[in-house]
Design a protein around this motif. Structure first.
Motif: not given
Lengths: 410, 114
Positions: A44-51, A115-119
């Motif tokens: 769960x901690x793969x924090x990539x930018x939301x597309x 985590x960003x909200x969009x992610x």
């Protein structure tokens, strides 16, 4: 002989012990004030930018603290999420414990803060059925077909309560969520846009002294290059496009030697993921990105075929819409009002030379010119013609403008 | 001393083999064969998708998790699911063991019915 054997035995024993400790050792963790360990190896901690299609899905600020939203979120969470993520939000629901890739713990404050909200919205919407989570074997189902946008926000609001954080889940509360973008900004953008993003970097002003364009004040709501109507903020896609394409200048001695006449360089070479991280940081400089209710973009209809008749009609529109007042009869940026034009900062500004499409700031493709006509350039005398031109008329004008580089005839 | 080290290394090796022999897998059910008592699961891990035929041991259980109705014990409880009820598309998790060239299991946990 016996001493040699003892030394060898001791050495083997040490190696075996080290091997045992290494195999049995838990993964690297760090303590969390919420009592939950932050484990970088958790799926769960793969924090990539939301597309891009989710990048503008920022949750309204009100949801994080609205008791009704939180109560609604709890109801949904309890029936749909808790079996994996646990009633306590610790990722230890009975079904979750059985999974090879453990569900996220919302009690991991450090992990959630990143985590960003969009992610977050993206993950709930698409689950683990998208990359990079799919390849990792995430079992998280997509909820976009089951839960409305409001319901997904409500779930986020309830999950957020597990962190113990009071207040909205936004970058100015959690700077770590845009830390990577901030690092990239410091390396690539500070020189022109300044440390605080106010457009006051030490290099920027030297590119075009005492004249427009100056580097953008990223904390203001004026953005020139948008697909959104006049007066609105750009989309994330608009910002990515600007960073990728750079900004071409209409000319002047200070642009000699600049690659592609760009007064802002193209960052196309930067991996897309990094450009998205950078844009997330840029957006964090302006709270208005979280306060807009709805994003509308200017629709660009399919491009019609160019005909001499269309170009002729465009020429008439060029006169009727008073384009020639600034851009001049032949589009050279030498209209009669050109010497007096100023931008919102009261800096002299040069109308674009339309005979040199390679220098168009917002792109030279017909669609780019169409978008420019319909959105205008905020903060400059270039208005939006969205209310004045029908789409067909706009295309006619686009074709005429693009024909100016060939004498206005083709 | 040498004997002690041998025992230590053997134990370590045995532990590693035991860990490697049992692996949890999760994925979507592709098919169920109630006669052969198998469940075929499409599982993805480390970028690779594979279909695994899981052989259920005699007496193996399929369970799902439901809310407890006992107010004294809130939370989830296991509820048995007949293998005939398991549908393709359901998300399940299984801890399998190698037996010969087969993956066998005695418990299948339903993560999501869909």
């Amino acid at each position: 002989m016996r001493t040699t054997v003892s030394w060898w035995s001791a050495a083997i024993a040490m190696v075996a012990l080290a091997l045992g400790i290494w195999i049995g050792a838990p993964t690297v963790t760090c303590a969390d004030p919420n009592g939950e360990e932050h484990d970088d190896d958790k799926g769960g901690h793969v924090h990539v930018p939301a597309p891009l299609e989710y990048a503008d899905s920022h949750a309204p600020l009100r949801i994080w603290t609205d008791p009704k939203m939180i109560a609604r979120g709890k109801e949904i969470y309890t029936t749909t999420c808790a079996v994996c993520h646990g009633d306590a939000g610790d990722g230890k629901g009975p079904a979750g414990l059985a999974l090879p890739l453990k569900p996220s713990s919302f009690r991991d404050r450090a992990g959630v803060a990143e985590m960003r909200d969009n992610y977050w919205f993206w993950r709930i919407s698409e689950g683990g059925q998208v990359e990079p989570f799919k390849s990792k074997g995430s079992a998280m189902p997509p909820w976009k077909g089951t839960l409305s946008v409001e319901d997904r926000w409500a779930v986020m609001a309830y999950q957020h309560t597990f962190t113990g954080h009071q207040g909205p889940h936004v970058p100015w509360e959690h700077p770590e969520s845009v830390a990577m973008g901030h690092d990239i900004y410091r390396m690539s953008c500070v020189g022109c846009h300044g440390a605080q993003g106010k457009g006051d970097g030490s290099v920027g002003a030297t590119l075009s002294p005492r004249r427009a364009p100056q580097p953008r004040d990223l904390t203001s709501s004026l953005f020139k290059f948008r697909s959104t109507p006049s007066g609105q903020l750009p989309t994330t896609g608009d910002l990515v496009r600007t960073i990728s394409e750079g900004i071409r200048s209409s000319g002047g001695p200070f642009t000699i030697g600049l690659s592609g006449y760009r007064i802002m360089p193209s960052f196309r070479h930067m991996p897309e993921e990094q450009r998205l991280e950078l844009v997330e940081y840029v957006k964090s400089l302006n709270k208005a990105f979280w306060e807009r209710a709805e994003i509308r973009t200017v629709e660009i209809p399919p491009r019609p075929r160019v005909t001499p008749e269309r170009v002729a009609r465009g020429k008439q529109l060029y006169a009727d819409a008073e384009c020639l007042t600034c851009h001049g009869d032949r589009g050279r940026g030498d209209g009669k009002s050109a010497p007096e034009l100023k931008d919102d900062l009261q800096l002299p500004i040069q109308p674009t030379d339309l005979t040199r499409p390679q220098r168009f700031k917002n792109g030279r493709r017909p669609e780019d010119v169409y978008r420019t006509l319909m959105t205008g350039f905020a903060g400059t005398p270039m208005p939006s013609y969205a209310d004045a031109l029908e789409p067909e008329q706009a295309w006619d004008l686009v074709f005429y403008v693009l024909s100016l580089s060939q004498g206005g005839t083709k | 001393m040498i004997r002690m080290i041998s025992v230590l290394l053997t134990a370590l090796l045995g532990w590693s083999v035991a860990l490697a022999d049992e692996a949890p897998i999760s994925g979507a059910v592709k098919s169920v064969d109630t006669v052969a008592q198998t469940v075929t699961i499409e599982s993805t891990a480390k970028g690779k998708t594979r279909q695994v035929i899981v052989y259920l041991k005699p007496g193996a259980r399929v369970v799902k998790f439901v809310r407890s109705t006992d107010p004294a014990k809130p939370g989830f409880v296991e509820q048995a699911v007949p293998l005939t009820d398991v549908k393709p598309g359901w998300l399940v998790s299984v801890a399998t063991k190698h037996e010969g060239d087969k993956e066998v299991a005695d418990l299948v946990k339903v993560v999501l019915e869909r």
